[in-house]
Motif scaffolding. Structure first.
Motif, mmCIF file in Angstrom:
data_model
loop_
_atom_site.group_PDB
_atom_site.id
_atom_site.type_symbol
_atom_site.label_atom_id
_atom_site.label_comp_id
_atom_site.label_asym_id
_atom_site.label_seq_id
_atom_site.Cartn_x
_atom_site.Cartn_y
_atom_site.Cartn_z
ATOM 1 N N LEU A 223 0.829 -1.208 0.000
ATOM 2 C CA LEU A 223 0.000 0.000 0.000
ATOM 3 C C LEU A 223 0.864 1.260 0.000
ATOM 4 C CD1 LEU A 223 -2.847 -0.977 2.505
ATOM 5 C CD2 LEU A 223 -3.029 -0.722 0.026
ATOM 6 N N CYS A 224 1.975 1.215 0.723
ATOM 7 C CA CYS A 224 2.846 2.387 0.795
ATOM 8 C C CYS A 224 3.522 2.673 -0.542
ATOM 9 C CB CYS A 224 3.890 2.178 1.891
ATOM 10 S SG CYS A 224 4.865 3.634 2.273
ATOM 11 N N LEU A 225 3.773 1.627 -1.327
ATOM 12 C CA LEU A 225 4.420 1.830 -2.624
ATOM 13 C C LEU A 225 3.611 2.759 -3.526
ATOM 14 C CD1 LEU A 225 5.707 -1.758 -3.545
ATOM 15 C CD2 LEU A 225 7.073 0.206 -2.853
ATOM 16 N N GLY A 226 2.288 2.709 -3.422
ATOM 17 C CA GLY A 226 1.452 3.514 -4.299
ATOM 18 C C GLY A 226 0.867 4.752 -3.658
ATOM 19 N N PHE A 227 1.353 5.142 -2.477
ATOM 20 C CA PHE A 227 0.808 6.314 -1.792
ATOM 21 C C PHE A 227 1.101 7.581 -2.598
ATOM 22 C CE2 PHE A 227 -0.602 6.764 2.783
ATOM 23 C CZ PHE A 227 -1.482 5.714 2.671
ATOM 24 N N TYR A 228 0.115 8.493 -2.608
ATOM 25 C CA TYR A 228 0.287 9.728 -3.380
ATOM 26 C C TYR A 228 0.002 10.990 -2.556
ATOM 27 C CZ TYR A 228 -0.598 13.470 -6.725
ATOM 28 O OH TYR A 228 -0.581 14.662 -7.383
ATOM 29 N N ILE A 229 -1.182 11.062 -1.935
ATOM 30 C CA ILE A 229 -1.599 12.298 -1.268
ATOM 31 C C ILE A 229 -0.656 12.647 -0.120
ATOM 32 C CG2 ILE A 229 -3.433 13.370 0.091
ATOM 33 C CD1 ILE A 229 -5.453 11.834 -1.543
ATOM 34 N N THR A 230 -0.346 11.672 0.716
ATOM 35 C CA THR A 230 0.473 11.948 1.897
ATOM 36 C C THR A 230 1.879 12.436 1.534
ATOM 37 O OG1 THR A 230 -0.793 10.298 3.129
ATOM 38 C CG2 THR A 230 1.311 10.993 4.066
ATOM 39 N N PRO A 231 2.627 11.747 0.670
ATOM 40 C CA PRO A 231 3.953 12.286 0.318
ATOM 41 C C PRO A 231 3.871 13.596 -0.455
ATOM 42 C CG PRO A 231 3.442 10.342 -0.998
ATOM 43 C CD PRO A 231 2.416 10.413 0.079
ATOM 44 N N GLU A 232 2.796 13.813 -1.184
ATOM 45 C CA GLU A 232 2.654 15.071 -1.916
ATOM 46 C C GLU A 232 2.519 16.249 -0.954
ATOM 47 O OE1 GLU A 232 2.538 17.644 -5.028
ATOM 48 O OE2 GLU A 232 2.734 15.475 -5.290
ATOM 49 N N LEU A 233 1.730 16.068 0.127
ATOM 50 C CA LEU A 233 1.513 17.156 1.083
ATOM 51 C C LEU A 233 2.642 17.253 2.102
ATOM 52 C CD1 LEU A 233 -2.319 16.800 1.812
ATOM 53 C CD2 LEU A 233 -1.177 18.485 0.373
ATOM 54 N N LEU A 234 3.023 16.127 2.698
ATOM 55 C CA LEU A 234 4.035 16.158 3.751
ATOM 56 C C LEU A 234 5.448 16.217 3.195
ATOM 57 C CD1 LEU A 234 3.254 16.088 6.785
ATOM 58 C CD2 LEU A 234 1.467 15.144 5.328
ATOM 59 N N GLY A 235 5.635 15.791 1.942
ATOM 60 C CA GLY A 235 6.966 15.841 1.348
ATOM 61 C C GLY A 235 7.335 17.209 0.825
ATOM 62 N N GLY A 236 6.346 18.029 0.533
ATOM 63 C CA GLY A 236 6.617 19.386 0.080
ATOM 64 C C GLY A 236 7.366 19.466 -1.228
ATOM 65 N N GLY A 237 7.216 18.460 -2.094
ATOM 66 C CA GLY A 237 7.908 18.472 -3.373
ATOM 67 C C GLY A 237 9.328 17.939 -3.303
ATOM 68 N N ARG A 238 9.840 17.687 -2.100
ATOM 69 C CA ARG A 238 11.209 17.174 -1.956
ATOM 70 C C ARG A 238 11.244 15.651 -1.905
ATOM 71 N NH1 ARG A 238 10.881 21.469 1.782
ATOM 72 N NH2 ARG A 238 12.133 23.286 1.184
ATOM 73 N N THR A 239 10.160 15.059 -1.463
ATOM 74 C CA THR A 239 10.078 13.601 -1.370
ATOM 75 C C THR A 239 9.266 13.100 -2.552
ATOM 76 O OG1 THR A 239 10.135 13.771 1.046
ATOM 77 C CG2 THR A 239 9.414 11.671 0.107
ATOM 78 N N VAL A 240 9.945 12.733 -3.616
ATOM 79 C CA VAL A 240 9.288 12.343 -4.863
ATOM 80 C C VAL A 240 9.212 10.818 -4.921
ATOM 81 C CG1 VAL A 240 9.301 12.505 -7.375
ATOM 82 C CG2 VAL A 240 10.182 14.400 -5.991
ATOM 83 N N MET A 241 8.038 10.290 -4.622
ATOM 84 C CA MET A 241 7.815 8.857 -4.731
ATOM 85 C C MET A 241 7.314 8.516 -6.128
ATOM 86 S SD MET A 241 6.243 8.069 -0.932
ATOM 87 C CE MET A 241 6.218 6.286 -1.198
ATOM 88 N N VAL A 242 7.171 7.228 -6.409
ATOM 89 C CA VAL A 242 6.834 6.791 -7.762
ATOM 90 C C VAL A 242 5.480 7.331 -8.199
ATOM 91 C CG1 VAL A 242 6.335 4.764 -9.178
ATOM 92 C CG2 VAL A 242 8.259 4.733 -7.599
ATOM 93 N N SER A 243 4.506 7.334 -7.303
ATOM 94 C CA SER A 243 3.174 7.834 -7.669
ATOM 95 C C SER A 243 3.225 9.296 -8.084
ATOM 96 C CB SER A 243 2.216 7.660 -6.486
ATOM 97 O OG SER A 243 2.729 8.319 -5.334
ATOM 98 N N MET A 244 4.062 10.086 -7.418
ATOM 99 C CA MET A 244 4.216 11.491 -7.785
ATOM 100 C C MET A 244 4.934 11.627 -9.121
ATOM 101 S SD MET A 244 5.344 12.719 -3.977
ATOM 102 C CE MET A 244 5.713 14.390 -4.477
ATOM 103 N N LEU A 245 5.842 10.701 -9.411
ATOM 104 C CA LEU A 245 6.539 10.711 -10.699
ATOM 105 C C LEU A 245 5.556 10.460 -11.839
ATOM 106 C CD1 LEU A 245 9.511 11.064 -11.549
ATOM 107 C CD2 LEU A 245 9.681 8.580 -11.630
ATOM 108 N N VAL A 246 4.632 9.542 -11.630
ATOM 109 C CA VAL A 246 3.598 9.290 -12.641
ATOM 110 C C VAL A 246 2.749 10.530 -12.856
ATOM 111 C CG1 VAL A 246 1.537 7.926 -13.147
ATOM 112 C CG2 VAL A 246 3.531 6.819 -12.134
ATOM 113 N N SER A 247 2.343 11.154 -11.753
ATOM 114 C CA SER A 247 1.513 12.357 -11.851
ATOM 115 C C SER A 247 2.230 13.488 -12.585
ATOM 116 C CB SER A 247 1.113 12.810 -10.445
ATOM 117 O OG SER A 247 0.415 14.037 -10.477
ATOM 118 N N ARG A 248 3.489 13.694 -12.306
ATOM 119 C CA ARG A 248 4.227 14.789 -12.939
ATOM 120 C C ARG A 248 4.464 14.531 -14.421
ATOM 121 N NH1 ARG A 248 8.676 16.538 -8.275
ATOM 122 N NH2 ARG A 248 7.118 17.044 -6.682
ATOM 123 N N ASN A 249 4.680 13.273 -14.787
ATOM 124 C CA ASN A 249 4.844 12.960 -16.210
ATOM 125 C C ASN A 249 3.588 13.299 -16.998
ATOM 126 O OD1 ASN A 249 7.462 11.948 -16.879
ATOM 127 N ND2 ASN A 249 7.063 10.170 -15.612
#
Length: 290
Positions: A223-249
């Motif tokens: 479940l953590c591998l596909g997390f998006y909302i939490t790293p997007e808000l708490l990461g502040g753009g510095r913590t780029v997980m795979v789900s955020m990479l898909v979104s940015r592409n």
């Protein structure tokens, strides 16, 4: 005299039963086809076709540093979240299994209570707690514990903390379900043989609870591998997980092929994890069906 074959009534009844079963499962099969098979197939097709057959999207995934760093960070965060959730969830599940039923219901109710709140709301709540002007920093400065605000948000730390809080129930519930099936007589037998409570726990209870540990760790990790909302808000753009990479592409670069390739690689990774886990424990238990 020629003999005529007489149809077997049991075979006719069996064929009719199979036809009825197929008719009953057809709606479910249609839903799976429309909502899972076709979208995943289209995703895979987009990743290899752009004005002709190409593997360029996969070449970029496996050769460019940004993709490697994103996948590495995603697996590191998922592993950290899984370990912390296990360390926090095992005592909670053990306590819920050991106390009387009324207290057990109360503990489990507190565990599942966050499910009643949206993930987005919980993420914003952690942001309000952890940011530089948040409640925790303000309280620590008021108590003269710190002189400067601590950087607890917009980084990996904040992402891990919030993700652990959100995924902790997925660790506690499989653990509790497994512990409930462990006969209490085994602990009493160990004590009657002269073993201390700690030795009985390590030699009897802990090994029997390992299937629940494996099931909970697998669920939380995947479940953590596909997390998006939490790293997007708490990461502040510095913590780029795979789900955020898909979104940015998709959103920034309009690269649906690259996003599809990343998603396919992540999907294959998840399937590989489930395959490895299935060698040790039934997937029915991981998915909560047993």
């Amino acid at each position: 005299m020629p003999t005529t074959s007489v149809p077997d009534p049991s075979q006719k009844h069996q064929r009719r039963e199979h036809g009825l079963m197929l008719a009953l499962v057809s709606p479910a099969l249609l839903v799976i086809l429309l909502l899972i098979v076709l979208p995943v197939g289209w995703l895979a097709w987009q990743s290899i076709y752009h004005d002709g057959f190409t593997l360029e999207n996969y070449r970029r995934v496996f050769t460019e540093d940004i993709y490697w760093r994103s996948f590495a960070l995603t697996f590191e965060i998922s592993l950290a979240v899984t370990i912390i959730a296990l360390l926090l969830g095992y005592p909670v599940a053990y306590l819920a299994n050991s106390v009387p039923k009324g207290w057990s219901i109360l503990i489990l109710s507190l565990v599942v209570l966050p499910f009643w709140t949206s993930v987005l709301v919980r993420a914003y709540a952690w942001l309000a707690l952890l940011q530089r002007t948040g409640v925790i920093n303000q309280l620590l400065r008021y108590l003269d514990v710190i002189s400067e605000p601590l950087a607890m948000a917009h980084n990996t730390f904040g992402t891990v903390v919030a993700t652990v809080h959100i995924l902790l129930p997925f660790m506690v519930l499989p653990l509790y379900a497994t512990m409930q099936k462990i006969p209490g007589d085994l602990m009493q037998a160990g004590a009657s043989l002269g073993a201390s409570p700690s030795l009985t726990f390590c030699r009897v209870f802990l090994p029997l609870s390992l299937p629940g540990v494996l099931a909970g760790c697998t669920m939380v990790f995947v479940l953590c591998l596909g997390f998006y909302i939490t790293p997007e808000l708490l990461g502040g753009g510095r913590t780029v997980m795979v789900s955020m990479l898909v979104s940015r592409n998709v959103e920034l670069y309009n690269q649906f092929g690259a996003a599809s390739a990343v998603a396919v690689v992540l999907l294959v990774s998840v399937l590989a994890i489930f395959f490895v886990v299935s060698r040790f424990i039934s997937l029915d238990r991981v998915l909560g069906q047993k």
